[in-house]
Every structure is written in C-alpha cells, then in structure tokens.
Design a protein around this motif. Structure first.
Motif, PDB file in Angstrom:
ATOM      1  N   ARG A 170       0.799  -1.265  -0.006  1.00 50.17           N
ATOM      2  CA  ARG A 170      -0.003   0.027   0.027  1.00 50.17           C
ATOM      3  C   ARG A 170       0.745   1.272   0.051  1.00 50.17           C
ATOM      4  NH1 ARG A 170      -2.271  -0.118   4.963  1.00 50.17           N
ATOM      5  NH2 ARG A 170      -3.351  -1.818   4.333  1.00 50.17           N
ATOM      6  N   ALA A 171       1.995   1.494   0.844  1.00 50.43           N
ATOM      7  CA  ALA A 171       2.761   2.381   0.858  1.00 50.43           C
ATOM      8  C   ALA A 171       3.508   2.537  -0.484  1.00 50.43           C
ATOM      9  CB  ALA A 171       3.856   2.038   1.984  1.00 50.43           C
ATOM     10  N   LEU A 172       3.704   1.693  -1.155  1.00 48.47           N
ATOM     11  CA  LEU A 172       4.403   1.819  -2.596  1.00 48.47           C
ATOM     12  C   LEU A 172       3.364   2.305  -3.727  1.00 48.47           C
ATOM     13  CD1 LEU A 172       6.927  -1.208  -2.756  1.00 48.47           C
ATOM     14  CD2 LEU A 172       7.407   1.419  -2.644  1.00 48.47           C
ATOM     15  N   GLY A 173       2.055   1.928  -3.270  1.00 48.43           N
ATOM     16  CA  GLY A 173       0.933   2.318  -4.320  1.00 48.43           C
ATOM     17  C   GLY A 173       0.631   1.336  -5.184  1.00 48.43           C
ATOM     18  N   LEU A 174       0.826   0.100  -4.872  1.00 49.37           N
ATOM     19  CA  LEU A 174       0.738  -1.141  -5.744  1.00 49.37           C
ATOM     20  C   LEU A 174      -0.751  -1.382  -6.282  1.00 49.37           C
ATOM     21  CD1 LEU A 174       3.145  -3.819  -4.319  1.00 49.37           C
ATOM     22  CD2 LEU A 174       3.264  -2.091  -5.957  1.00 49.37           C
ATOM     23  N   GLY A 175      -1.726  -0.819  -5.481  1.00 46.37           N
ATOM     24  CA  GLY A 175      -3.199  -1.000  -5.658  1.00 46.37           C
ATOM     25  C   GLY A 175      -3.754  -2.489  -6.207  1.00 46.37           C
ATOM     26  N   ARG A 176      -4.656  -2.539  -6.794  1.00 44.64           N
ATOM     27  CA  ARG A 176      -5.295  -3.674  -7.583  1.00 44.64           C
ATOM     28  C   ARG A 176      -4.186  -4.749  -8.139  1.00 44.64           C
ATOM     29  NH1 ARG A 176     -10.470  -3.646  -6.861  1.00 44.64           N
ATOM     30  NH2 ARG A 176     -11.004  -5.287  -8.346  1.00 44.64           N
ATOM     31  N   THR A 177      -3.207  -4.495  -8.760  1.00 44.51           N
ATOM     32  CA  THR A 177      -2.643  -5.194  -9.533  1.00 44.51           C
ATOM     33  C   THR A 177      -1.287  -6.042  -8.453  1.00 44.51           C
ATOM     34  OG1 THR A 177      -0.884  -4.066  -9.972  1.00 44.51           O
ATOM     35  CG2 THR A 177      -2.360  -4.192 -11.554  1.00 44.51           C
ATOM     36  N   GLY A 178      -1.182  -5.288  -7.670  1.00 46.71           N
ATOM     37  CA  GLY A 178      -0.075  -5.972  -6.522  1.00 46.71           C
ATOM     38  C   GLY A 178       1.167  -6.273  -7.027  1.00 46.71           C
ATOM     39  N   ILE A 179       1.571  -5.804  -8.302  1.00 46.09           N
ATOM     40  CA  ILE A 179       2.950  -6.115  -8.553  1.00 46.09           C
ATOM     41  C   ILE A 179       3.432  -4.955  -9.412  1.00 46.09           C
ATOM     42  CG2 ILE A 179       2.586  -8.539  -9.004  1.00 46.09           C
ATOM     43  CD1 ILE A 179       2.266  -8.210 -11.837  1.00 46.09           C
ATOM     44  N   ALA A 180       4.750  -4.604  -9.351  1.00 48.53           N
ATOM     45  CA  ALA A 180       5.336  -3.701  -9.958  1.00 48.53           C
ATOM     46  C   ALA A 180       6.982  -4.054 -10.091  1.00 48.53           C
ATOM     47  CB  ALA A 180       5.239  -2.380  -9.131  1.00 48.53           C
ATOM     48  N   ARG A 181       7.714  -3.559 -10.931  1.00 50.65           N
ATOM     49  CA  ARG A 181       9.110  -3.565 -10.946  1.00 50.65           C
ATOM     50  C   ARG A 181       9.764  -2.816 -10.102  1.00 50.65           C
ATOM     51  NH1 ARG A 181      11.322  -6.188 -14.965  1.00 50.65           N
ATOM     52  NH2 ARG A 181      13.081  -4.825 -15.287  1.00 50.65           N
ATOM     53  N   ALA A 182      10.761  -3.432  -9.494  1.00 55.31           N
ATOM     54  CA  ALA A 182      11.410  -2.537  -8.198  1.00 55.31           C
ATOM     55  C   ALA A 182      12.966  -2.773  -8.042  1.00 55.31           C
ATOM     56  CB  ALA A 182      10.575  -3.017  -6.961  1.00 55.31           C
ATOM     57  N   ARG A 183      13.700  -2.032  -7.406  1.00 52.04           N
ATOM     58  CA  ARG A 183      14.806  -2.255  -7.193  1.00 52.04           C
ATOM     59  C   ARG A 183      15.024  -2.739  -5.711  1.00 52.04           C
ATOM     60  NH1 ARG A 183      16.610   2.563  -7.127  1.00 52.04           N
ATOM     61  NH2 ARG A 183      16.791   2.585  -9.380  1.00 52.04           N
ATOM     62  N   VAL A 184      15.663  -3.629  -5.323  1.00 52.41           N
ATOM     63  CA  VAL A 184      15.888  -4.140  -3.969  1.00 52.41           C
ATOM     64  C   VAL A 184      17.205  -3.996  -3.574  1.00 52.41           C
ATOM     65  CG1 VAL A 184      15.659  -6.224  -2.363  1.00 52.41           C
ATOM     66  CG2 VAL A 184      13.940  -5.903  -4.223  1.00 52.41           C
ATOM     67  N   LYS A 185      17.497  -3.336  -2.357  1.00 56.79           N
ATOM     68  CA  LYS A 185      18.965  -3.142  -1.977  1.00 56.79           C
ATOM     69  C   LYS A 185      19.094  -3.417  -0.439  1.00 56.79           C
ATOM     70  CE  LYS A 185      22.594   0.109  -1.523  1.00 56.79           C
ATOM     71  NZ  LYS A 185      22.932   1.638  -1.674  1.00 56.79           N
ATOM     72  N   VAL A 186      19.891  -4.267  -0.072  1.00 54.94           N
ATOM     73  CA  VAL A 186      20.136  -4.575   1.430  1.00 54.94           C
ATOM     74  C   VAL A 186      20.409  -3.338   2.118  1.00 54.94           C
ATOM     75  CG1 VAL A 186      21.491  -6.124   2.893  1.00 54.94           C
ATOM     76  CG2 VAL A 186      20.765  -7.204   0.832  1.00 54.94           C
ATOM     77  N   VAL A 187      19.791  -3.171   3.211  1.00 52.02           N
ATOM     78  CA  VAL A 187      20.140  -2.113   4.052  1.00 52.02           C
ATOM     79  C   VAL A 187      20.972  -2.440   5.040  1.00 52.02           C
ATOM     80  CG1 VAL A 187      19.258  -0.434   5.568  1.00 52.02           C
ATOM     81  CG2 VAL A 187      18.038  -0.569   3.493  1.00 52.02           C
TER      82      VAL A 187
END
Length: 74
Positions: free
Chosen positions: A54-71
């Motif tokens: 929800r915070a990323l605004g994924l909405g109904r589709t629930g998927i998006a292309r994203a970058r993942v970085k270990v913090v």
C-alpha cells in the motif's frame, strides 16, 4: 507474517535482513524486514506485506518492477 507491518518474504535473504524496495516507475520506496520465505511465483524476488505494498501504491495489481537493496543484515 503480519500484513500490517512492513515485512517481506524472500527465498534467499536471511530472516531479519532489512531491504529498501524502490518502485521503478514512481520512485517511491519502503524499508521492510525479511520474516518469511517466498515468493513461489517464477520471476518474482519478494512478496511484500499488504502495508508495504500500500505504501508503494501497488493498488489492485499488486505487482510492480522494483529495485531491492540490502540496508542491513541482522
């Protein structure tokens, strides 16, 4: 798993790892803690909790292309 917390599932990252997930098309990002195993769908690297999605605004589709970085590894 808590759908209201900022958590995620990963097949390879250790539990407790913090990762920043940045949605590529909007630049929005969240930091989540790995606390589950998955996803089990080919081509996906993380399953986010409902709150993180929800915070990323994924909405109904629930998927998006994203970058993942270990913090931080715990």
């Amino acid at each position: 798993y808590n759908r209201h917390a900022f958590t995620a599932a990963s097949r390879g990252l250790p539990f407790g790892t913090l990762v920043r997930v940045t949605r590529l098309d909007t630049g929005r990002s969240v930091i989540v803690r790995i606390n589950d195993r998955g996803p089990w769908v080919r081509g996906r690297i993380l399953d986010l909790s409902e709150a993180a999605g929800r915070a990323l605004g994924l909405g109904r589709t629930g998927i998006a292309r994203a970058r993942v970085k270990v913090v931080r590894y715990d």
